[in-house]
Design a protein around this motif. Structure first.
Motif, mmCIF file in Angstrom:
data_model
loop_
_atom_site.group_PDB
_atom_site.id
_atom_site.type_symbol
_atom_site.label_atom_id
_atom_site.label_comp_id
_atom_site.label_asym_id
_atom_site.label_seq_id
_atom_site.Cartn_x
_atom_site.Cartn_y
_atom_site.Cartn_z
ATOM 1 N N ARG A 25 0.827 -1.209 0.000
ATOM 2 C CA ARG A 25 0.000 0.000 0.000
ATOM 3 C C ARG A 25 0.861 1.257 0.000
ATOM 4 N NH1 ARG A 25 -5.437 -1.045 2.084
ATOM 5 N NH2 ARG A 25 -5.506 1.070 2.914
ATOM 6 N N LEU A 44 -5.121 4.709 -3.311
ATOM 7 C CA LEU A 44 -5.217 5.249 -1.957
ATOM 8 C C LEU A 44 -5.080 6.768 -1.989
ATOM 9 C CD1 LEU A 44 -2.928 2.634 -0.194
ATOM 10 C CD2 LEU A 44 -5.422 2.672 -0.259
ATOM 11 N N ASP A 102 -1.847 -4.668 2.461
ATOM 12 C CA ASP A 102 -3.087 -5.395 2.658
ATOM 13 C C ASP A 102 -2.738 -6.645 3.463
ATOM 14 O OD1 ASP A 102 -4.494 -3.553 1.037
ATOM 15 O OD2 ASP A 102 -4.053 -4.698 -0.775
#
Length: 126
Positions: A25, A44, A102
């Motif tokens: 991420r 994101l 994740d």
């Protein structure tokens, strides 16, 4: 601003991607004085309070010495578990990174931390 040279940043990102794959991420480099986000996955938003996160993660610099010479052995890395993923903090000497991912299998965190720690340790020899 203290930050890793571009080739070091690329090396950290490459190691993180290799260990985490599509689960990566974000990747953020930090020292006692500075913080720099090196990667943020495109899906994101940039709403994270990096300075606030850094204040918390800098406690790891003290953990290196606090846990020294215990029967547990040397401090290696920290994994924090959240509802939507994980944060892994790795520190070597005066350099640190935190990686958000994740969900992954636990052994991949050890692989991630080991690869990043080796690169961070090399910063002092460059």
């Amino acid at each position: 601003m203290s930050h890793p040279p571009d080739e070091r940043a690329d090396e950290l990102l490459s190691a993180a991607r290799t260990a985490t794959g599509d689960e990566l991420r974000s990747l953020t480099y930090f020292t006692e004085a500075d913080v720099e986000q090196l990667y943020l996955r495109s899906d994101l938003s940039r709403t994270a309070d990096l300075v606030g996160f850094a204040e918390n993660e800098r406690q790891g610099f003290h953990a290196q010495s606090m846990y020294a010479d215990t029967q547990l052995g040397d401090y290696r890395f920290t994994v924090r578990v959240f509802e939507n993923g994980y944060l892994t903090r790795v520190i070597a000497n005066d350099h640190g990174v935190w990686v958000t991912t994740d969900s992954m299998e636990m052994d991949r965190f050890e692989e991630l931390a080991s690869a990043l720690a080796a690169i961070l340790r090399s910063f002092d020899h460059a």
